[in-house]
Design a protein around this motif. Sequence first.
Motif, PDB file in Angstrom:
ATOM      1  N   ILE A 567       1.324   2.119  10.526  1.00 18.52           N
ATOM      2  CA  ILE A 567       1.178   2.767   9.226  1.00 18.52           C
ATOM      3  C   ILE A 567       2.539   3.337   8.859  1.00 18.52           C
ATOM      4  O   ILE A 567       3.075   4.179   9.595  1.00 18.52           O
ATOM      5  N   TYR A 587      -0.219   0.093   4.494  1.00 17.83           N
ATOM      6  CA  TYR A 587      -1.347   0.182   5.424  1.00 17.83           C
ATOM      7  C   TYR A 587      -2.184  -1.083   5.299  1.00 17.83           C
ATOM      8  O   TYR A 587      -2.631  -1.436   4.216  1.00 17.83           O
ATOM      9  N   LEU A 593      -6.543   5.320   3.202  1.00 21.22           N
ATOM     10  CA  LEU A 593      -5.774   6.083   4.178  1.00 21.22           C
ATOM     11  C   LEU A 593      -5.494   7.478   3.627  1.00 21.22           C
ATOM     12  O   LEU A 593      -5.012   7.620   2.502  1.00 21.22           O
ATOM     13  N   LEU A 595      -3.435  11.212   3.961  1.00 15.34           N
ATOM     14  CA  LEU A 595      -2.218  11.802   4.505  1.00 15.34           C
ATOM     15  C   LEU A 595      -2.424  13.297   4.678  1.00 15.34           C
ATOM     16  O   LEU A 595      -3.231  13.923   3.972  1.00 15.34           O
ATOM     17  N   PRO A 642       0.371  10.137   8.195  1.00 11.96           N
ATOM     18  CA  PRO A 642      -0.925   9.486   8.013  1.00 11.96           C
ATOM     19  C   PRO A 642      -1.974  10.108   8.947  1.00 11.96           C
ATOM     20  O   PRO A 642      -1.649  10.621  10.018  1.00 11.96           O
TER      21      PRO A 642
END
Length: 659
Positions: A567, A587, A593, A595, A642
Amino acid sequence: MKTFAIIFLLATNIFSQNEVSAQEALFKHKQKLWQHSRSLNRTSTSDNPQNKYDALYYKLELDIQFNPKLLSGKVTGRFQSNTNVLDTLVLDLDNAMHITSVSGPVKSYHHSNQKIEIELSQSLLLGDIIEIKIEYTGIPDSGNDRWFVFDQLIDGSPHVWTLSEPYGAKYWWPCKDFPADKADSVDIIVTVPQDQIVASNGTLQFDIIAGEKRTFHWQEKYPIATYLVSLAIGPYAHFTDSYTLPDNSSMLLDYYVYPQFEETARAVFPNVKNHLDALTFYFGSYPFSDEKYGMAQFGWGGAMEHQTISSIGNVRESWEYVYVHELGHQWFGDALTCASWTDIWLNEGFASYSEALYAEWAGFQGLEPGFDSYKSYMGTQKYLGDGALTISDTSVVSNIFDRIVYDKGSWVLHMLRYVLGDEAFFESLRTYVSELKYTSVRTEDFKNVCETISGKELDAFFDQWLNYPFFPRYAFSWEQASSEEKKSLIQITILQEQSYPVYEMPIDLQFIFPSGNDTVIQILNNRVEQIYMMEFSEVPLSVNFDPDGWVLKSVQDESGGSYSSEIKIENIYPNPSNSDVTIVAKYWGQGNLELQVFDYLGREIKKLKPFYASTIHKYYYKWDGLDEHGNRVADGIYFVSPIVKNKAVSSGRKIVIIK
């Protein structure tokens, strides 16, 4: 080769613009020219009393003494009422100048705060014309070092020069000091010690020596803005040349340099004829051909486009493109003058673009004349910084003359040339000059000419390039979608990553094939994400995005990517930031995804969810500088990582927050 494109549009507006370090300006004098005036303020409002009249004519009668230093003046102005009732005339004059008398149809006057409020003895009706004479004396404000300067040459000889852009004329003569109101003509009569020479605007009417005094009378018969009225005074080496006009008549070339530079000037200045050849080819006839073009050396380190007599800070061969820039201003800045400093790019952007056209005409850095030289020169002006080209706050002078108006202004014309094509573009330039010369203009005037000539609607073009900071950030990828005998279907995906605006621009795509052939296809890009399907007889080896560099941009080729378990946070911008921050991550996994933003102690500040996911596995996030509770975070260093299975997976990328 047969090609076609099928366009799939995703009408979504997203992203923020990356802040990319800009190249150094080609000419540093452009950047430093206005540093001295950062603290100067001026307010211009729609109810300004100076809007109630037009300035028609000025006659300047000046007497300049050097020992002791003193400027004494008589300025006669002719003015016409723009309103049904005009009972007060307001002019500009710095307080360092002491008025000794005001004559004409005057009841009283008051001089303060750099204004002269003149109460008229009788109200004027619409169209009425009056003439007023103001006599004054003084030493121009010693706190300024540019508007009117008592200087000296290297041998101690006295020297006076002026540089009044943008609001400096009022420091040495009373006038309506704003570019939208050009006087129809100006007489400039200057008396100096006998050993001095006076260079100024227009044509020399007489040069008379009487005892120890010498009087020069210059007359500018064309409309002129107050900031373009100029004096260059000193024991100059003076020489002339001539330029043959298209009708085979001659125009005076008039040069004034410090004596120690005469030999160099005589070697370098003949190339001004080549500069004139080039710019008249592109723009049409030199607009003051029955007067002159000249250059006068002065004590400022840069240069200034005074009408018919550019002021130059140095005499050397390496200054050729400075000379071209100032000559370009004779069309754009002098014959056509921006009506408001909001549109200063109409002056500086056009003059800077003149440099690139001259490179195309004459060659540049060893390249032959032609497009390669032009493209190479445009590369020296590439502007990738912040700021809008339209200047919203002109009360601070340093806002007006930022580098953006020179370099991005030039690039706007470069891109407009691409959008219109050469024929319509250059016809638009020449029509703009021929129809509007000797007036004050706005961007809308230029846009209207371009639309009329080209038949294209250009609202979006001018809006996106003039009213927004930065530039488009493109990411693109290509892949073979399918293959059949003797044909291959290629999919091109183009993504605009900036948050606003979504730019509408044509883009050239160059396809290189194994056979050694190539083809260029122009597509219209005007969405956040677009997919184009193109059919060829063979599979391309590579695709070049905008190969000739017509669009001001950043671009990243995402082609050939393969699955990765990593990632990757690819970009954070702007960084440092005092506003919203955009974060781009790559990704390949399933689902969205998240953060995590945390501080240097590892404390979680906020979780971020993507606001957009592209088809090329890019995720985009926005952090507004607030924590989970909506409070603005303190200045400092933060990190973003991430989150996979509710855990941050790396030490993170750094974000610097400033206020």
